[in-house]
Design an enzyme around this catalytic site. Structure first.
Site, PDB file in Angstrom:
ATOM      1  N   ASP A 519       0.859  -1.193   0.000  1.00  0.00           N
ATOM      2  CA  ASP A 519       0.000   0.000   0.000  1.00  0.00           C
ATOM      3  C   ASP A 519       0.897   1.245   0.000  1.00  0.00           C
ATOM      4  O   ASP A 519       1.766   1.394   0.861  1.00  0.00           O
ATOM      5  CB  ASP A 519      -0.903   0.017   1.231  1.00  0.00           C
ATOM      6  N   ASN A 527      -2.325  12.939  -4.331  1.00  0.00           N
ATOM      7  CA  ASN A 527      -3.458  13.383  -5.170  1.00  0.00           C
ATOM      8  C   ASN A 527      -3.902  14.789  -4.801  1.00  0.00           C
ATOM      9  O   ASN A 527      -4.155  15.630  -5.659  1.00  0.00           O
ATOM     10  CB  ASN A 527      -4.629  12.422  -5.017  1.00  0.00           C
ATOM     11  N   ASP A 536      -1.864   9.462 -10.917  1.00  0.00           N
ATOM     12  CA  ASP A 536      -1.874   8.355 -11.881  1.00  0.00           C
ATOM     13  C   ASP A 536      -0.464   8.029 -12.353  1.00  0.00           C
ATOM     14  O   ASP A 536      -0.096   6.859 -12.530  1.00  0.00           O
ATOM     15  CB  ASP A 536      -2.749   8.728 -13.080  1.00  0.00           C
ATOM     16  N   GLU A 562      -4.608   2.415  -4.346  1.00  0.00           N
ATOM     17  CA  GLU A 562      -3.156   2.339  -4.208  1.00  0.00           C
ATOM     18  C   GLU A 562      -2.711   1.041  -3.554  1.00  0.00           C
ATOM     19  O   GLU A 562      -1.601   0.941  -3.038  1.00  0.00           O
ATOM     20  CB  GLU A 562      -2.636   3.550  -3.406  1.00  0.00           C
TER      21      GLU A 562
END
Length: 646
Positions: A519, A527, A536, A562
């Protein structure tokens, strides 16, 4: 001082102090009677109105007022019983120019008559400054309106076309400070104008009984000049323009008019007009309307392109689906025909009749159909060979099969299947075949035994159906079904299927198998701080790093967001821990360059060994528990679990 009255001349001559005071004051002072006759005044009054000689000064002050109504209002105020102070009006000077003055007026009785004392101050410069400030304020407000209009227009890419046209028309009226406006569309050859709409304010004011929807350009009046001249046209004196045709009965009166054509690839596509602005239209109005209409038209073209692309894509999908159905139907028909051919060949008593029947069927077939003898040489080919290879039939006859399909495919697949067909079996296979003259093609090939009673020699017919495009589409569908479209990693479904296979292998053969849950730490911060496009890109670079670090035998996939997972095949727990730690370090040193920023990230990893007698969900929960422990311990670390060290 100047005097037009002997009494006042004597009065000021006798009173030197009073005369000096009046002459020295910076304001203009004039004394008149009730009829406006000038009795006396100081030199400042003569200078302010531009009279160099006393003889030039008007005998009556009434003619100095630019607007006679101002003098009447001034005396009306005085008659109310109070002196008038700072009454602003316009005078006409000796040159005929306007002079703005601030006038204070009082009355007094002298020598049995009422006289009026006027104190005047030139405020022309102040008025000019106020006018400039007012004009600047108007321009500022107008620029704000124009900016707001263009900003709102830019955000209307998803609006319906009617709403877009209506907004642009009303905006053109508003930013030019006009009273009314209209939009007409032109046909392809620019000969006809079709009305889209008038602005909202027009229709309640218009009393024309029949408003045509379409006009011929050649029949239009001055409003069609912009089309004929192919440029914007401004008419600031409509009433005085001799070239106008006039307005129909009931039409809204026109005082000023401006219209602007919009060009697209050299052709005029629409005409926008506005009218009845209080001030004169300027080139700036043309520029603003042009900018507005070009912005609107760009959105229209983008919407039309998107709609056309969507329609084309739908048509393409329909054609592909139809073609696939046709190919599938053709393949079914062909297989049926092949069975009928085989049955017919077995029933025929002579090979000549069977061959003639065979040739009649295969010559019209789109597939490659041929006959070969026991030396693996062609004895017959159909016309599809001629079309596909661009060679005459004589090129193939007598040549061995391997010269056409290649020695490798012949030795590994084709030869064995031909040999089986010579024993009486019907065989087939599908594969990519690297044909020397054509390159790599995917064929579905069927081999039939053919008996000949002429010389008791058995032949083999080969039917090769080129299904390259269908196979490519199938491979693409399989790839899309098993991979994550953003990162290219295996998707959750594919990963779970592979996990089941690997656990079955572990249960059957033993060995080592380890599950690693990954993770990305603080990915939400990436983000929120750099935007989803950068997020991305980080995911893509993260996957590349994982692929480069893990072994080819390992299975890696994206479970969602993620969160990723990897199956480490073979090895010990220590080996798996080394792989996990190496991957953690590689991610920690990873730098992603995006938009002038360098983004770094770390990863938390939960690692667990896999037993053959457990299910996938149980193993995932164990690895997930280790992952959350790694998060709780500060992130950017590996936490592992196994039965041996639990």
């Amino acid at each position: 001082m100047f005097y037009f009255d002997k009494i006042f001349e004597g009065l000021f001559s006798a009173n030197t102090l009073c005369r000096k005071f009046v002459e020295a004051t910076p304001d203009a002072i004039a004394i008149t009677d009730a009829q406006g006759s000038v009795l006396a005044g100081n030199s400042r009054a003569a200078a302010m109105l531009g009279y160099a000689n006393v003889s030039e000064i008007p005998e009556n002050a009434s003619i100095c007022y630019k607007f006679s109504e101002d003098r009447k209002r001034l005396f009306a105020l005085l008659e109310e019983g109070n002196p008038v102070h700072n009454f602003e009006t316009e005078f006409i000077n000796a040159s005929g120019d306007s002079v703005f003055v601030s006038l204070s007026l009082s009355s007094m009785d002298h020598a049995e008559r009422t006289v009026y004392i006027s104190t005047l101050r030139d405020i022309s410069e102040r008025k000019k400054t106020e006018a400039k400030l007012l004009e600047g304020e108007k321009k500022g407000r107008l620029n704000e309106i124009r900016f707001d209009t263009l900003s709102r227009l830019a955000g209307m890419s998803e609006a319906p076309l009617g709403e877009l046209y209506d907004f642009t028309l009303e905006a053109a009226v508003r930013i030019t400070r006009s009273d009314i406006g209209y939009v007409y569309f032109l046909n392809e050859d620019e000969t006809q104008l079709r009305l889209y709409a008038w602005s909202k304010k027009v229709m309640p004011m218009c009393a024309v009984e029949m408003v045509p929807d379409c006009y011929n350009v050649e029949d239009t009046g001055v409003w069609g000049d912009a089309i004929r001249q192919r440029k914007p046209v401004i008419l600031n004196d409509y009433e005085g323009y001799e070239g106008k045709q006039g307005l129909p009965e009931g039409h809204v009166p026109i005082s000023r008019h401006m219209n602007v054509p919009l060009f697209d690839d050299g052709k005029i596509v629409l005409l926008t007009g506005v009218a009845n602005k209080e001030e004169e239209y300027q080139e700036e109005d043309v520029r603003q309307v042009s900018l507005l209409m070009e912005g609107m038209w760009n959105i229209v073209r983008r919407k039309e392109s998107a709609e056309a692309l969507k329609h084309a894509y739908a048509e393409m999908e329909s054609m592909v689906e139809k073609r696939t159905e046709e190919l599938s139907s053709a393949l079914t028909d062909l297989r049926r025909v092949n069975k009928e051919i085989s049955k017919e060949i077995r029933q025929r008593r002579t090979v000549e009749k069977r061959l003639r029947q065979f040739e009649r069927l295969v010559e019209v077939s789109p597939d490659l159909v041929s006959l070969i003898d026991r030396k693996y040489c062609y004895v017959m080919v159909n016309d599809s060979y001629v079309r596909l290879f661009n060679k005459p039939k004589s090129f193939f006859l007598g040549k061995p099969v391997y010269e056409i399909v290649g020695r490798t495919i012949f030795d590994t697949q084709t030869k064995a299947l031909i040999d089986e067909a010579f024993t009486g079996k019907i065989t087939s296979f599908e594969a990519w075949i690297d044909v020397p003259s054509l390159g790599k093609r995917y064929f579905s090939v069927t081999y039939h035994p053919v008996d000949s009673s002429v010389d008791e020699e058995r032949l083999v017919s080969i039917t090769a159906h080129d299904i390259t495009e269908q196979q490519k589409m199938l491979d693409k569908v399989k790839l899309l079904a098993s991979t994550d479209p953003l990162t290219g990693a295996n998707n959750r479904r594919y990963f779970m299927d592979r996990a089941v296979v690997e656990m079955e292998r572990l249960q059957r053969y033993g060995g080592g198998l380890f599950l690693m849950m990954l993770d990305i730490d603080h990915f939400k911060y990436v983000n929120d701080s750099y935007g989803h496009n950068t997020g991305d890109l980080v995911l893509k670079e993260f996957v590349k790093c994982c692929h480069a670090t893990l072994r080819k035998s390992d299975v890696f996939g994206r479970l969602g967001g993620e969160e990723f997972a990897a199956l480490l095949v073979h090895g010990t727990l220590a080996d798996a821990q080394q792989v996990a730690e190496r991957l953690r370090r590689n991610i920690e040193s990873l730098e992603v360059h995006a938009g002038g920023h360098v983004v770094k990230c770390t990863v938390s990893i939960g690692l667990t060994s896999v037993r053959g007698d457990t299910d996938v969900e149980t193993v995932l929960k164990l690895a997930d528990k280790c992952l959350y422990q790694a998060k709780d311990e500060g992130r950017n670390r590996v936490v592992s679990y196994s039965d041996e060290n639990n």
